[in-house]
Design a protein around this motif. Structure first.
Motif, mmCIF file in Angstrom:
data_model
loop_
_atom_site.group_PDB
_atom_site.id
_atom_site.type_symbol
_atom_site.label_atom_id
_atom_site.label_comp_id
_atom_site.label_asym_id
_atom_site.label_seq_id
_atom_site.Cartn_x
_atom_site.Cartn_y
_atom_site.Cartn_z
ATOM 1 N N ASN A 268 0.870 -1.182 0.000
ATOM 2 C CA ASN A 268 0.000 0.000 0.000
ATOM 3 C C ASN A 268 0.912 1.239 0.000
ATOM 4 N N GLU A 269 0.405 2.363 -0.520
ATOM 5 C CA GLU A 269 1.222 3.577 -0.510
ATOM 6 C C GLU A 269 0.478 4.795 0.032
ATOM 7 N N GLY A 270 -0.711 4.583 0.599
ATOM 8 C CA GLY A 270 -1.431 5.707 1.194
ATOM 9 C C GLY A 270 -2.279 5.246 2.362
ATOM 10 N N LYS A 271 -1.765 4.266 3.092
ATOM 11 C CA LYS A 271 -2.511 3.717 4.219
ATOM 12 C C LYS A 271 -1.614 3.685 5.455
ATOM 13 N N LEU A 272 -2.252 3.609 6.615
ATOM 14 C CA LEU A 272 -1.494 3.470 7.851
ATOM 15 C C LEU A 272 -2.182 2.478 8.770
ATOM 16 N N ILE A 273 -1.372 1.917 9.663
ATOM 17 C CA ILE A 273 -1.868 1.079 10.756
ATOM 18 C C ILE A 273 -1.522 1.793 12.050
ATOM 19 N N ALA A 274 -2.487 1.877 12.953
ATOM 20 C CA ALA A 274 -2.251 2.530 14.241
ATOM 21 C C ALA A 274 -2.707 1.606 15.371
ATOM 22 N N VAL A 275 -1.926 1.594 16.441
ATOM 23 C CA VAL A 275 -2.335 0.917 17.671
ATOM 24 C C VAL A 275 -2.735 2.014 18.650
ATOM 25 N N VAL A 276 -3.994 1.961 19.080
ATOM 26 C CA VAL A 276 -4.617 3.080 19.791
ATOM 27 C C VAL A 276 -5.194 2.578 21.119
ATOM 28 N N PRO A 277 -5.095 3.394 22.201
ATOM 29 C CA PRO A 277 -5.741 2.986 23.458
ATOM 30 C C PRO A 277 -7.214 2.657 23.235
ATOM 31 N N ALA A 278 -7.686 1.605 23.903
ATOM 32 C CA ALA A 278 -9.060 1.134 23.674
ATOM 33 C C ALA A 278 -10.087 2.217 23.952
ATOM 34 N N GLU A 279 -9.849 3.012 25.003
ATOM 35 C CA GLU A 279 -10.866 3.981 25.421
ATOM 36 C C GLU A 279 -11.083 5.112 24.413
ATOM 37 N N SER A 280 -10.105 5.350 23.518
ATOM 38 C CA SER A 280 -10.263 6.435 22.545
ATOM 39 C C SER A 280 -10.346 5.931 21.111
ATOM 40 N N ALA A 281 -10.357 4.624 20.917
ATOM 41 C CA ALA A 281 -10.282 4.066 19.562
ATOM 42 C C ALA A 281 -11.464 4.498 18.697
ATOM 43 N N GLU A 282 -12.663 4.469 19.222
ATOM 44 C CA GLU A 282 -13.837 4.836 18.417
ATOM 45 C C GLU A 282 -13.803 6.314 18.041
ATOM 46 N N GLU A 283 -13.328 7.153 18.963
ATOM 47 C CA GLU A 283 -13.254 8.579 18.662
ATOM 48 C C GLU A 283 -12.193 8.854 17.595
ATOM 49 N N VAL A 284 -11.055 8.154 17.692
ATOM 50 C CA VAL A 284 -10.020 8.291 16.667
ATOM 51 C C VAL A 284 -10.554 7.827 15.317
ATOM 52 N N LEU A 285 -11.278 6.716 15.319
ATOM 53 C CA LEU A 285 -11.848 6.179 14.076
ATOM 54 C C LEU A 285 -12.806 7.184 13.442
ATOM 55 N N SER A 286 -13.622 7.830 14.238
ATOM 56 C CA SER A 286 -14.558 8.825 13.711
ATOM 57 C C SER A 286 -13.821 9.986 13.057
ATOM 58 N N ALA A 287 -12.733 10.433 13.700
ATOM 59 C CA ALA A 287 -11.940 11.532 13.133
ATOM 60 C C ALA A 287 -11.317 11.112 11.806
ATOM 61 N N MET A 288 -10.875 9.866 11.713
ATOM 62 C CA MET A 288 -10.271 9.376 10.468
ATOM 63 C C MET A 288 -11.314 9.323 9.359
ATOM 64 N N ARG A 289 -12.491 8.807 9.664
ATOM 65 C CA ARG A 289 -13.529 8.643 8.639
ATOM 66 C C ARG A 289 -14.064 9.975 8.132
ATOM 67 N N ALA A 290 -13.795 11.053 8.853
ATOM 68 C CA ALA A 290 -14.250 12.371 8.415
ATOM 69 C C ALA A 290 -13.388 12.926 7.294
ATOM 70 N N LEU A 291 -12.245 12.292 7.022
ATOM 71 C CA LEU A 291 -11.338 12.741 5.959
ATOM 72 C C LEU A 291 -11.368 11.755 4.792
ATOM 73 N N PRO A 292 -11.178 12.242 3.559
ATOM 74 C CA PRO A 292 -11.224 11.341 2.397
ATOM 75 C C PRO A 292 -10.224 10.199 2.507
ATOM 76 N N GLU A 293 -9.008 10.486 3.013
ATOM 77 C CA GLU A 293 -7.974 9.444 3.082
ATOM 78 C C GLU A 293 -8.239 8.423 4.191
ATOM 79 N N GLY A 294 -9.268 8.673 5.022
ATOM 80 C CA GLY A 294 -9.580 7.720 6.087
ATOM 81 C C GLY A 294 -11.025 7.244 6.068
ATOM 82 N N LYS A 295 -11.723 7.479 4.963
ATOM 83 C CA LYS A 295 -13.168 7.198 4.921
ATOM 84 C C LYS A 295 -13.490 5.709 5.086
ATOM 85 N N ASP A 296 -12.545 4.837 4.722
ATOM 86 C CA ASP A 296 -12.785 3.399 4.844
ATOM 87 C C ASP A 296 -12.065 2.794 6.055
#
Length: 336
Positions: A268-296
């Motif tokens: 892949n050339e435009g993707k990332l993998i992140a390890v995130v604290p469980a308590e904030s994972a859903e909030e981080v995911l929402s922020a990512m999905r709000a951007l075109p590069e993180g919509k999926d």
């Protein structure tokens, strides 16, 4: 000027000077680069300096969704932002094969300029060499990037804890399968293209939500499988991935099935993998999905144990479990 790159363009003489001034500096110029000194002198704010280097040898040099110039800028920027760096400057070195079309080189330099402007970095120094026809493959690019890591950002596998969530920012394998199809002339009745893209905006959005993200990596060569295994080994943990949650385009899955490839190993050339604290994972995911590069983006798994025998395993869609090994050989050579 000839319409092809000649050996004289790398001689260091008049032809080299004209190529640099009339094409490279004209396209990429800025007050630092325009001086054409042997070394750039740079102003940087205080803080921890981050530096990375990479070489790009992809064939073909132009492909659906990108080209080697765009790949060089975004690939280097993405390596910097994976540790939370704000990028500032890039170096740029070309190795050109005698006889390539000057128009192809011009197109790639234009692409570099567009990519650098998109991410807000300056090309401040560089080099150009020409090798004899048959001793290269049109164009190779080396880049070095430097930037500053803001205070309060400290990502490290040692910070990973049991229960942390694993997030993948989008569909996996798009770049590798696009390059393979393009190289082999495979007809694909789809609009599949490389995911070549910068990740600085996505990373900024994630860190705004959770400054204590444990670690981030971009799964380029070796794909998702290699990155997850690297993280597991460095952290001394066991990671579980749920196959049903991993985003993948149907055409990528289809090509992998047809060719016997494991999409977890495809680049892949435009993707990332992140390890995130469980308590904030859903909030981080929402922020990512709000951007075109993180919509999926999707939470694809979690850290399940500390262990002396790190491993990554996949719970498959049919209810079985398999060990996800790191890529052992060279599944698709010269893809980036």
């Amino acid at each position: 000027m000839s319409d092809k790159i000649l050996l004289g363009h790398g001689s260091g003489g008049t032809m080299t000077r004209k190529l640099i001034e009339n094409l490279i500096v004209k396209t990429l110029g800025n007050p630092t680069l325009n001086k054409l000194t042997d070394a750039a002198t740079l102003n940087l704010p205080s803080g921890r300096l981050a530096m990375t280097t990479d070489s790009f040898v992809v064939t073909p040099p132009v492909f659906p969704g990108g080209d080697i110039g765009k790949l060089a800028v975004y690939g280097t920027i993405n390596d910097l932002v994976m540790v939370g760096t704000k990028p500032f400057y890039l170096s740029l070195a070309f190795i050109l094969e005698e006889g390539i079309e000057l128009e192809l080189f011009r197109r790639i330099v234009d692409s570099i300029a567009e990519a650098a402007e998109n991410v807000g970095v300056e090309i401040v120094t560089g080099d150009t060499k020409v090798v004899e026809k048959g001793k290269g493959d049109q164009i190779y690019i080396n880049t070095t990037g430097i930037g500053i890591i803001p205070d309060g950002i400290e990502m490290s596998p040692e910070r990973i804890q049991v229960g942390d969530k694993v997030i993948l920012s989008g569909t996996m394998g798009d770049h590798g399968i696009t390059i393979l199809a393009c190289r082999k002339g495979l007809e694909m009745k789809t609009d599949l293209k490389s995911d070549c893209a910068p990740l600085h905006r996505l990373v900024n959005a994630m860190l705004d939500v959770e400054p204590k993200i444990r670690v981030m990596r971009d799964p380029t060569r070796g794909g998702v499988a290699s990155v997850l295994n690297e993280i597991a080994e460095q952290a001394g943990v066991e990671i579980k991935v749920e196959e049903s949650r991993v985003p993948i385009l149907p055409q990528v899955q289809g090509m992998c099935d047809l060719l016997g490839l494991d999409p977890f190993h495809v680049a892949n050339e435009g993707k990332l993998i992140a390890v995130v604290p469980a308590e904030s994972a859903e909030e981080v995911l929402s922020a990512m999905r709000a951007l075109p590069e993180g919509k999926d983006a999707a939470i694809i798994g979690e850290v399940v144990a500390k262990t002396e025998y790190p491993e990554v395993f996949v719970e498959t869609e049919i209810g079985t479990t398999r060990i996800l090994e790191m890529l052992a050989g060279d599944q698709l050579p010269r893809i980036c």
